[in-house]
Design an enzyme around this catalytic site. Structure first.
Site, PDB file in Angstrom:
ATOM      1  CD  GLU A   1       4.369  -2.228  -4.230  1.00 27.41           C
ATOM      2  OE1 GLU A   1       5.242  -1.864  -5.053  1.00 27.41           O
ATOM      3  OE2 GLU A   1       3.231  -2.593  -4.567  1.00 27.41           O
TER       4      GLU A   1
ATOM      5  CD  GLU B   1       3.246  -9.544  -6.153  1.00 28.65           C
ATOM      6  OE1 GLU B   1       2.995  -8.667  -5.300  1.00 28.65           O
ATOM      7  OE2 GLU B   1       2.607  -9.648  -7.226  1.00 28.65           O
TER       8      GLU B   1
ATOM      9  CG  ASP C   1      -1.518  -1.166  -4.458  1.00 28.96           C
ATOM     10  OD1 ASP C   1      -1.436  -2.407  -4.479  1.00 28.96           O
ATOM     11  OD2 ASP C   1      -0.543  -0.425  -4.691  1.00 28.96           O
ATOM     12  CB  SER C   2      -4.518  -5.820  -6.358  1.00 27.08           C
ATOM     13  OG  SER C   2      -5.090  -6.198  -5.119  1.00 27.08           O
TER      14      SER C   2
ATOM     15  CG  ASP D   1      -1.270  -2.518  -0.534  1.00 21.87           C
ATOM     16  OD1 ASP D   1      -0.301  -2.772   0.203  1.00 21.87           O
ATOM     17  OD2 ASP D   1      -1.570  -3.207  -1.524  1.00 21.87           O
TER      18      ASP D   1
ATOM     19  CE  LYS E   1       0.744  -5.464   0.664  1.00 23.40           C
ATOM     20  NZ  LYS E   1       1.350  -4.877  -0.559  1.00 23.40           N
TER      21      LYS E   1
END
Ligand code: KIV
Length: 277
Positions: A122, A189, A51-52, A90, A120
């Site tokens: 978080e 991260e 999602d970057s 993401d 993915k």
């Protein structure tokens, strides 16, 4: 076997990545477009449609504004470019935190509409139950602990984690819960080296580090960072190319040639066929 069948390449999947724990380092990069996925495919085990993309491609200040539609569109593009690497997408902010049922529906939609192999999330304190729910229903899930970019508004910025004993123990517990819930791999991260090594030693799933030292089972970077497209990058990024300067130089050369009327030249021009009027 027909010649057509010989062209088929088997794409890596969650069990292949999980089996690499403690073995040859797992090579991962982000990808958002078909051509970049095609170029990186042969060099990478896993391509993450992170999602970057919201910050890197769409110019958002953080990843909070990224939508399901953006992830699906970029996921489809990456799936068209990649052949061998596993593609993970993401789940955007707000698509999985509310309830396990909503998370499952959104993950299933991402996988059906893109054909990607996994999602993915978080994995903060409440997410392992959701990971368990999704994995039990056939969705391979990758976790993400330490610096969680989607928590930027709570954290007040992108800050390295696990540098005091309290946060060290909390992130270690989150990584363990993520793995016990069934995640096939965990992104770690922006954490101190000791914590990255402790997580890697403690959990059975491979750790994929970004700003988390060499003590992980694999590494990932945001591709545009490592290509040198930005003036500023975090401390943990190494620039393997300097494309920002190359693009600026190409743009300046093009502008000069257009203004001097030396582009396009005969080589770049169509002419009528000989003998036609
Ligand atoms: O969104 C992303 O690109 C990521 C990587 C930084 C791991 O989550």
């Amino acid at each position: 076997m027909s010649s057509h069948r010989q062209d088929v390449v088997r794409r890596l999947a969650a069990p292949d990545i999980a089996a690499r724990k403690g073995g040859e380092p797992i090579v991962c990069l982000t990808a958002y477009t078909a051509p970049i996925a095609e170029i990186l495919d042969e060099h990478c085990d896993l391509l993450l449609v992170g999602d970057s993309v919201g910050m890197v491609v769409h110019g958002l200040p953080n990843t909070v504004g990224v939508t399901m539609e953006m992830m699906i569109l970029h996921g489809q593009a990456v799936m068209r470019g990649a052949r061998k690497a596993m593609v993970v997408i993401d789940m955007p902010f707000g698509s999985y935190e509310g309830s396990a049922e909503t998370a499952y529906e959104n993950a299933a939609r991402i996988m059906k509409e893109t054909g990607a192999q996994a999602v993915k999330v978080e994995s903060g304190p409440t997410v392992p139950d959701t990971i368990h729910y999704m994995v039990q229903r056939g969705i391979p899930v990758m976790g993400h602990v330490g610096l969680r970019p989607q928590a930027v508004l709570v954290d007040g910025g992108f800050k390295a984690k696990g540098r005091d004993i309290g946060s060290h123990n909390q992130i270690l517990a989150e990584a363990a819960a993520t793995t016990e819930a069934g995640a096939f791999a965990v992104v770690v991260e922006g954490v101190a080296e000791g914590l990255a090594r402790d997580i890697t030693a403690a959990i059975t799933a491979p750790t994929i580090g970004i700003g988390a030292s060499a003590g992980c089972d694999g590494q990932i970077l945001v591709t545009d960072d490592m290509l040198g497209l930005f003036d500023w990058t975090p401390k943990f990024v190494r620039r393997f190319a300097h494309l920002r300067g190359d693009i600026a130089e190409a743009g300046a050369k093009y502008a000069a040639e257009v203004r001097a009327r030396t582009f396009p030249g005969d080589a770049e021009t169509y002419f009528a066929k000989k003998g036609s009027s």
